[in-house]
Design an enzyme around this catalytic site. Sequence first.
Site, short mmCIF file in Angstrom:
data_model
loop_
_atom_site.label_atom_id
_atom_site.label_comp_id
_atom_site.label_asym_id
_atom_site.label_seq_id
_atom_site.Cartn_x
_atom_site.Cartn_y
_atom_site.Cartn_z
N HIS A 68 4.02 -5.31 89.46
CA HIS A 68 3.43 -5.67 89.74
C HIS A 68 3.08 -7.22 88.29
CE1 HIS A 68 0.14 -2.07 90.88
NE2 HIS A 68 0.30 -3.16 91.38
N MET A 93 8.08 2.45 89.26
CA MET A 93 6.55 2.46 88.92
C MET A 93 5.41 2.28 90.32
SD MET A 93 6.23 0.68 85.84
CE MET A 93 7.13 0.90 83.69
N SER A 143 1.14 2.53 91.31
CA SER A 143 -0.23 3.28 90.51
C SER A 143 -0.80 5.09 90.99
CB SER A 143 -1.74 1.98 91.38
OG SER A 143 -1.43 0.57 91.01
#
Length: 284
Positions: free
Chosen positions: A37, A184, A186
């Site tokens: 992000h 990557m 979450s």
Amino acid sequence: MELFRTNAEINKWRDERWREGKTIGFVPTMGFLHRGHLALMEEAMRRSEQVVVSIFVNPTQFSPGEDLEQYPRDLDRDLKLCHELGVHVVFAPAVEEMYPPGFQTRVEVQHLTQHLCGLYRSDFFSGVTLVVTKLFCLVRPHLAFFGEKDFQQLVVVRRLSKDLNLGVEVIAHPTVRESDGLAMSSRNTYLSEEERRSALSLSLSLLEARKMVAEGELRADVLVQRAEMMIEAEPHTRIQYLQVVDEETMTDLTAVTPAAVMAMAVFVGQARLIDNMRLWPDSS
Ligand code: PAF
């Protein structure tokens, strides 16, 4: 940095910026920000005068039984990260602000969503296209930044913006990976240490496929078989799909072309992880 919770606040801010003729860059997120992000935000900061980040765990893109309740959240940490990067506005509406009583509209991108993740997550793309349309209408950005890790989402949103004349240029950013190659996400927080090791097989199998293509193997079934073998050799893995598709249409390819992407969704323990890579030599 300003934090807005309501549509009225973001509408007012946006109208003022449009009057001033500022370029607005937008990074939509579901929060629990990671380096992927942050890379999108940095790109947005480079290319726009004002940057808006939305943080909203969108319930309409989760099907019953998926991880809506479990989805990791940490607004304070996210706000701190946005502030440190110099983001101008964080928009973090409540669910009732986005979906008030009586809400009943759907937005659907038809064909691109009938492949890959769309076949297994029945509500995902209609939820994404709905919330992205709403967010684009609220923020009215000139540019919006999406990661290539969710490459089907990126293509679907690009189509959406074009088809509905939303006037937003959708900009792709390469997948950001951990130093060992894990993309990557979450959802990586769901992984135990042992599962984290197994999860490496996703990126390793993609790299192996790229290597095989560079050595002249263009048969998609051979590449898929090899990748499946590498992933299935690891404990706690269960492949949901693993395919070689055309990056524009999402349809299966039998032989690798310059537009070929290997895409996969794999459960590692409880975590459903996705990853993809272009296969053509020298493609990024
Ligand atoms: O990629 C995501 O985090 C989400 O799908 C998005 C684009 C923010 C829509 O909720």
